[in-house]
Design a protein around this motif. Structure first.
Motif, PDB file in Angstrom:
ATOM      1  N   LEU A  19       0.949  -1.268   0.019  1.00 35.15           N
ATOM      2  CA  LEU A  19      -0.006  -0.076   0.109  1.00 35.15           C
ATOM      3  C   LEU A  19       0.758   1.271   0.115  1.00 35.15           C
ATOM      4  O   LEU A  19       0.667   2.332  -0.581  1.00 35.15           O
ATOM      5  CB  LEU A  19      -1.053   0.229   1.297  1.00 35.15           C
ATOM      6  N   LEU A  20       2.015   1.186   0.764  1.00 35.23           N
ATOM      7  CA  LEU A  20       2.941   2.440   0.682  1.00 35.23           C
ATOM      8  C   LEU A  20       3.494   2.398  -0.900  1.00 35.23           C
ATOM      9  O   LEU A  20       3.640   3.640  -1.206  1.00 35.23           O
ATOM     10  CB  LEU A  20       3.836   2.372   1.743  1.00 35.23           C
ATOM     11  N   GLY A  21       3.934   1.360  -1.382  1.00 32.64           N
ATOM     12  CA  GLY A  21       4.505   1.416  -2.619  1.00 32.64           C
ATOM     13  C   GLY A  21       3.531   2.060  -3.610  1.00 32.64           C
ATOM     14  O   GLY A  21       3.956   2.939  -4.534  1.00 32.64           O
ATOM     15  N   ALA A  22       2.188   1.695  -3.612  1.00 30.58           N
ATOM     16  CA  ALA A  22       1.189   2.049  -4.364  1.00 30.58           C
ATOM     17  C   ALA A  22       0.974   3.559  -4.174  1.00 30.58           C
ATOM     18  O   ALA A  22       0.810   4.271  -5.245  1.00 30.58           O
ATOM     19  CB  ALA A  22       0.068   1.187  -4.325  1.00 30.58           C
ATOM     20  N   PHE A  23       0.864   4.026  -3.061  1.00 31.60           N
ATOM     21  CA  PHE A  23       0.725   5.363  -2.600  1.00 31.60           C
ATOM     22  C   PHE A  23       1.725   6.117  -3.242  1.00 31.60           C
ATOM     23  O   PHE A  23       1.548   7.247  -3.950  1.00 31.60           O
ATOM     24  CB  PHE A  23       0.640   5.555  -1.290  1.00 31.60           C
ATOM     25  N   ALA A  24       2.981   5.767  -3.222  1.00 26.30           N
ATOM     26  CA  ALA A  24       4.117   6.656  -3.697  1.00 26.30           C
ATOM     27  C   ALA A  24       4.244   6.659  -5.061  1.00 26.30           C
ATOM     28  O   ALA A  24       4.366   7.615  -5.657  1.00 26.30           O
ATOM     29  CB  ALA A  24       5.490   5.971  -3.050  1.00 26.30           C
ATOM     30  N   PHE A  25       3.659   5.554  -5.655  1.00 26.24           N
ATOM     31  CA  PHE A  25       3.736   5.476  -7.162  1.00 26.24           C
ATOM     32  C   PHE A  25       2.493   6.453  -7.674  1.00 26.24           C
ATOM     33  O   PHE A  25       2.923   7.299  -8.640  1.00 26.24           O
ATOM     34  CB  PHE A  25       3.300   3.988  -7.700  1.00 26.24           C
ATOM     35  N   LEU A  26       1.451   6.708  -6.987  1.00 30.93           N
ATOM     36  CA  LEU A  26       0.368   7.487  -7.534  1.00 30.93           C
ATOM     37  C   LEU A  26       0.751   8.874  -7.058  1.00 30.93           C
ATOM     38  O   LEU A  26       0.603   9.824  -7.999  1.00 30.93           O
ATOM     39  CB  LEU A  26      -0.924   7.145  -6.613  1.00 30.93           C
ATOM     40  N   LEU A  27       1.562   9.043  -5.871  1.00 27.20           N
ATOM     41  CA  LEU A  27       2.221  10.382  -5.813  1.00 27.20           C
ATOM     42  C   LEU A  27       3.223  11.057  -6.784  1.00 27.20           C
ATOM     43  O   LEU A  27       3.206  12.052  -7.191  1.00 27.20           O
ATOM     44  CB  LEU A  27       2.757  10.731  -4.300  1.00 27.20           C
ATOM     45  N   GLY A  28       4.157  10.132  -7.441  1.00 27.56           N
ATOM     46  CA  GLY A  28       4.784  10.183  -8.251  1.00 27.56           C
ATOM     47  C   GLY A  28       4.232  10.584  -9.576  1.00 27.56           C
ATOM     48  O   GLY A  28       4.609  11.705 -10.188  1.00 27.56           O
ATOM     49  N   ILE A  29       3.233   9.785 -10.014  1.00 30.90           N
ATOM     50  CA  ILE A  29       2.571  10.075 -11.225  1.00 30.90           C
ATOM     51  C   ILE A  29       1.886  11.581 -11.156  1.00 30.90           C
ATOM     52  O   ILE A  29       1.732  12.422 -11.956  1.00 30.90           O
ATOM     53  CB  ILE A  29       1.381   9.023 -11.284  1.00 30.90           C
ATOM     54  N   GLY A  30       1.451  11.737  -9.863  1.00 32.14           N
ATOM     55  CA  GLY A  30       0.543  13.208  -9.607  1.00 32.14           C
ATOM     56  C   GLY A  30       1.684  14.182  -9.769  1.00 32.14           C
ATOM     57  O   GLY A  30       1.333  15.351 -10.278  1.00 32.14           O
ATOM     58  N   ALA A  31       3.001  14.261  -9.378  1.00 34.58           N
ATOM     59  CA  ALA A  31       3.931  15.191  -9.464  1.00 34.58           C
ATOM     60  C   ALA A  31       4.354  15.441 -10.630  1.00 34.58           C
ATOM     61  O   ALA A  31       4.555  16.608 -11.110  1.00 34.58           O
ATOM     62  CB  ALA A  31       5.032  14.699  -8.530  1.00 34.58           C
ATOM     63  N   ILE A  32       4.465  14.270 -11.494  1.00 32.78           N
ATOM     64  CA  ILE A  32       4.738  14.339 -12.916  1.00 32.78           C
ATOM     65  C   ILE A  32       3.910  15.077 -13.497  1.00 32.78           C
ATOM     66  O   ILE A  32       4.007  16.103 -14.515  1.00 32.78           O
ATOM     67  CB  ILE A  32       5.390  13.195 -13.447  1.00 32.78           C
ATOM     68  N   ALA A  33       2.437  14.742 -13.335  1.00 34.13           N
ATOM     69  CA  ALA A  33       1.332  15.344 -14.171  1.00 34.13           C
ATOM     70  C   ALA A  33       1.251  16.989 -13.700  1.00 34.13           C
ATOM     71  O   ALA A  33       1.139  17.859 -14.866  1.00 34.13           O
ATOM     72  CB  ALA A  33       0.218  14.762 -13.772  1.00 34.13           C
ATOM     73  N   ALA A  34       1.683  17.176 -12.579  1.00 38.90           N
ATOM     74  CA  ALA A  34       1.456  18.708 -12.105  1.00 38.90           C
ATOM     75  C   ALA A  34       2.545  19.454 -12.547  1.00 38.90           C
ATOM     76  O   ALA A  34       2.300  20.671 -13.223  1.00 38.90           O
ATOM     77  CB  ALA A  34       1.595  18.661 -10.542  1.00 38.90           C
ATOM     78  N   ALA A  35       3.574  18.720 -13.016  1.00 39.73           N
ATOM     79  CA  ALA A  35       4.712  19.515 -13.541  1.00 39.73           C
ATOM     80  C   ALA A  35       4.657  19.983 -14.961  1.00 39.73           C
ATOM     81  O   ALA A  35       4.867  20.858 -15.604  1.00 39.73           O
ATOM     82  CB  ALA A  35       5.819  18.778 -13.316  1.00 39.73           C
ATOM     83  N   LEU A  36       4.012  18.849 -15.721  1.00 35.27           N
ATOM     84  CA  LEU A  36       3.803  18.944 -17.175  1.00 35.27           C
ATOM     85  C   LEU A  36       2.743  20.010 -17.478  1.00 35.27           C
ATOM     86  O   LEU A  36       2.549  20.656 -18.398  1.00 35.27           O
ATOM     87  CB  LEU A  36       3.470  17.681 -17.696  1.00 35.27           C
ATOM     88  N   ARG A  37       1.634  19.905 -16.190  1.00 39.80           N
ATOM     89  CA  ARG A  37       0.767  21.015 -16.474  1.00 39.80           C
ATOM     90  C   ARG A  37       0.887  22.366 -16.312  1.00 39.80           C
ATOM     91  O   ARG A  37       0.552  23.240 -16.995  1.00 39.80           O
ATOM     92  CB  ARG A  37      -0.705  20.542 -15.533  1.00 39.80           C
TER      93      ARG A  37
END
Length: 84
Positions: A19-37
């Motif tokens: 669960l911690l790994g899945a949460f970190a994975f989702l946070l990473g995707i969100g951070a990359i998406a925010a940077a691209l936006r």
């Protein structure tokens, strides 16, 4: 009155890293998406984009997102390998 001895199931210790790994994975995707936006929105506010660090800030944000993404995948893999 007798109490039955129960052994703890290993699912609790297995679920936490996954669960911690899945949460970190989702946070990473969100951070990359925010940077691209943010990068795409630079045309509307070029002064603000430049004042906040511009492409350097975007690169650092994508790098941090990638570290979270890889760390999340690493935690999940370690949890799966450690379970065997």
């Amino acid at each position: 009155m007798e109490f039955a001895a129960t052994t703890p199931t290993p699912t609790g210790t297995f679920a936490s890293p996954v669960l911690l790994g899945a949460f970190a994975f989702l946070l990473g995707i969100g951070a990359i998406a925010a940077a691209l936006r943010r990068r795409r929105g630079k045309d509307r506010y070029p002064e603000t984009y430049a004042a906040s660090g511009g492409i350097i800030y975007t690169g650092v944000q994508i790098g941090c997102g990638a570290i979270l993404l890889l760390g999340g995948v690493g935690l999940v893999v370690l949890a799966l390998v450690g379970r065997r």
